[in-house]
Design a protein around this motif. Structure first.
Motif, PDB file in Angstrom:
ATOM      1  N   LEU A 248       3.032 -20.086  29.297  1.00 31.68           N
ATOM      2  CA  LEU A 248       3.317 -18.982  28.369  1.00 31.68           C
ATOM      3  C   LEU A 248       2.059 -18.246  27.899  1.00 31.68           C
ATOM      4  O   LEU A 248       2.028 -17.006  27.949  1.00 31.68           O
ATOM      5  N   PRO A 249       0.991 -18.939  27.449  1.00 29.39           N
ATOM      6  CA  PRO A 249      -0.190 -18.194  26.981  1.00 29.39           C
ATOM      7  C   PRO A 249      -0.794 -17.280  28.051  1.00 29.39           C
ATOM      8  O   PRO A 249      -1.211 -16.154  27.757  1.00 29.39           O
ATOM      9  N   GLU A 250      -0.798 -17.768  29.280  1.00 32.59           N
ATOM     10  CA  GLU A 250      -1.360 -16.979  30.391  1.00 32.59           C
ATOM     11  C   GLU A 250      -0.508 -15.737  30.667  1.00 32.59           C
ATOM     12  O   GLU A 250      -1.033 -14.631  30.853  1.00 32.59           O
ATOM     13  N   VAL A 251       0.811 -15.915  30.681  1.00 34.71           N
ATOM     14  CA  VAL A 251       1.714 -14.786  30.928  1.00 34.71           C
ATOM     15  C   VAL A 251       1.619 -13.781  29.776  1.00 34.71           C
ATOM     16  O   VAL A 251       1.590 -12.563  29.991  1.00 34.71           O
ATOM     17  N   THR A 252       1.536 -14.285  28.537  1.00 42.80           N
ATOM     18  CA  THR A 252       1.408 -13.407  27.371  1.00 42.80           C
ATOM     19  C   THR A 252       0.131 -12.577  27.453  1.00 42.80           C
ATOM     20  O   THR A 252       0.148 -11.372  27.182  1.00 42.80           O
ATOM     21  N   ASP A 253      -0.962 -13.195  27.837  1.00 38.40           N
ATOM     22  CA  ASP A 253      -2.236 -12.466  27.960  1.00 38.40           C
ATOM     23  C   ASP A 253      -2.134 -11.347  28.992  1.00 38.40           C
ATOM     24  O   ASP A 253      -2.595 -10.225  28.757  1.00 38.40           O
ATOM     25  N   ARG A 254      -1.535 -11.661  30.154  1.00 40.78           N
ATOM     26  CA  ARG A 254      -1.418 -10.641  31.205  1.00 40.78           C
ATOM     27  C   ARG A 254      -0.461  -9.531  30.784  1.00 40.78           C
ATOM     28  O   ARG A 254      -0.693  -8.356  31.063  1.00 40.78           O
ATOM     29  N   SER A 255       0.620  -9.919  30.109  1.00 37.47           N
ATOM     30  CA  SER A 255       1.580  -8.917  29.628  1.00 37.47           C
ATOM     31  C   SER A 255       0.912  -7.981  28.625  1.00 37.47           C
ATOM     32  O   SER A 255       1.107  -6.760  28.669  1.00 37.47           O
ATOM     33  N   LEU A 256       0.094  -8.550  27.722  1.00 36.34           N
ATOM     34  CA  LEU A 256      -0.580  -7.739  26.706  1.00 36.34           C
ATOM     35  C   LEU A 256      -1.553  -6.753  27.344  1.00 36.34           C
ATOM     36  O   LEU A 256      -1.553  -5.560  27.007  1.00 36.34           O
ATOM     37  N   LYS A 257      -2.372  -7.240  28.263  1.00 38.98           N
ATOM     38  CA  LYS A 257      -3.362  -6.361  28.915  1.00 38.98           C
ATOM     39  C   LYS A 257      -2.670  -5.196  29.626  1.00 38.98           C
ATOM     40  O   LYS A 257      -3.077  -4.035  29.485  1.00 38.98           O
ATOM     41  N   ASN A 258      -1.624  -5.509  30.389  1.00 37.74           N
ATOM     42  CA  ASN A 258      -0.954  -4.465  31.157  1.00 37.74           C
ATOM     43  C   ASN A 258      -0.142  -3.524  30.270  1.00 37.74           C
ATOM     44  O   ASN A 258      -0.006  -2.338  30.590  1.00 37.74           O
ATOM     45  N   THR A 259       0.367  -4.037  29.142  1.00 32.78           N
ATOM     46  CA  THR A 259       1.121  -3.164  28.232  1.00 32.78           C
ATOM     47  C   THR A 259       0.187  -2.193  27.521  1.00 32.78           C
ATOM     48  O   THR A 259       0.537  -1.027  27.304  1.00 32.78           O
ATOM     49  N   VAL A 260      -1.007  -2.648  27.158  1.00 35.84           N
ATOM     50  CA  VAL A 260      -2.003  -1.730  26.579  1.00 35.84           C
ATOM     51  C   VAL A 260      -2.352  -0.638  27.597  1.00 35.84           C
ATOM     52  O   VAL A 260      -2.428   0.547  27.262  1.00 35.84           O
ATOM     53  N   ASP A 261      -2.520  -1.046  28.856  1.00 39.08           N
ATOM     54  CA  ASP A 261      -2.868  -0.075  29.905  1.00 39.08           C
ATOM     55  C   ASP A 261      -1.756   0.950  30.107  1.00 39.08           C
ATOM     56  O   ASP A 261      -2.025   2.160  30.192  1.00 39.08           O
ATOM     57  N   ILE A 262      -0.496   0.471  30.158  1.00 37.32           N
ATOM     58  CA  ILE A 262       0.593   1.429  30.403  1.00 37.32           C
ATOM     59  C   ILE A 262       0.828   2.294  29.171  1.00 37.32           C
ATOM     60  O   ILE A 262       1.175   3.471  29.285  1.00 37.32           O
TER      61      ILE A 262
END
Length: 310
Positions: A248-262
């Motif tokens: 979960l922490p790893e997926v959350t980090d990737r989701s956050l980075k990509n959501t900021v980008d989009i």
């Protein structure tokens, strides 16, 4: 079980976000019908007015109660919302009250207020009326989707977009129902559920943007397409968390980075639509709408990282 203070604050924050979203869904649906479907145009207008009235009530109750994080997150309104509303009203001739946006923007400057038992009762009543309105718009969207898929009517909105906003209405209903029961969340499981939901929403936003761009906007098309693929992958990763919650922490980090980008990509696109610098068949308000949804998800992801669910 949620305390009275948490119940009131979380209810108002949820309603401030989703009532505006529902109001704008009604506008996008209304703008997409042909003259033949006057009855559907009138129903959309009625739903827009219902959610507008509920939103004004919610704003009036929220002064000094919602958290500064929500008030300043950009999920309620952005600095582009008024211009996006103005341009969209110009294009569609659908009335959009700018005073509601000004009122909501002013919540960021509110002084702390008190929550009384009367406030609790008022919010319980508001939630009950919001549930009925959300059920009403979900039923409307479901009927519309069935008509479009069976070729009984035509709209300029994609069938996937209608299904997309139907899922958002059902998500809103789920959250309202849980709040009315004062349910507290299992943080990890709720994070996995919401990341699956919102990553799919972000993937579909990317695909809608791709499909609404003029064929000459090849660079923007490719960027939107790439975001769609990234969020499809993140949706699958979030779905698979049930097999290994340790990820979960790893997926959350990737989701956050990509959501900021989009979110940044959507914001640039919205500015381009307002300034007439992008060739597209998207309304500027749709651009601002998906920016706010990304801002909401960014705040949620940051809360998940802190071990909070709201």
């Amino acid at each position: 079980m949620l305390s009275n203070n948490e119940f009131v604050r979380q209810s108002l924050e949820l309603n401030l976000f989703f009532m505006r979203i529902a109001k704008e869904h009604s506008i996008f649906l209304e703008a997409g019908f042909t003259p033949r479907d006057q009855q559907f145009i009138e129903q959309s207008e009625m739903l827009k007015n219902i959610f507008s009235q509920l939103l004004v009530e919610t704003i009036n109750m929220s002064d000094g109660i919602i958290s500064p994080e929500v008030a300043n997150s950009g999920e309620l309104v952005t600095d582009l919302t008024l211009a996006a509303e103005r341009e969209t009203q110009f294009y569609t001739n659908i009335k959009i009250d700018p005073n509601i946006t000004r009122m909501e923007a002013a919540l960021a400057e509110s002084s702390p207020g008190n929550i009384t038992m009367n406030t609790v009762r008022m919010v319980e009543d508001l939630n009950n009326r919001a549930i009925r309105a959300a059920q009403q718009i979900a039923g409307f969207k479901s009927n519309l989707l069935q008509n479009v898929l069976s070729c009984r009517m035509f709209t300029t909105n994609y069938p996937l977009l209608i299904d997309h906003i139907l899922r958002e209405a059902k998500f809103y209903l789920r959250m309202l129902t849980m709040l009315q029961k004062r349910e507290e969340f299992d943080i990890a499981r709720e994070a996995a559920y919401q990341e699956t939901f919102w990553n799919r929403i972000m993937a579909e936003h990317s695909k809608f943007i791709r499909g609404l761009l003029d064929p000459t906007e090849e660079k923007l098309f490719d960027t939107a397409n790439d975001f769609g693929k990234k969020f499809d992958e993140l949706t699958l990763e979030a779905k698979n968390l049930s097999k290994d919650m340790g990820l979960l922490p790893e997926v959350t980090d990737r989701s956050l980075k990509n959501t900021v980008d989009i979110r940044n990509f959507k914001r640039q696109g919205t500015e381009g639509l307002i300034q007439c610098q992008i060739r597209s068949i998207a309304f500027p308000l749709l651009g601002d709408h998906v920016v706010r949804e990304a801002n909401h998800y960014i705040r949620m992801l940051k809360d998940f990282k802190k071990g909070k669910v709201e």
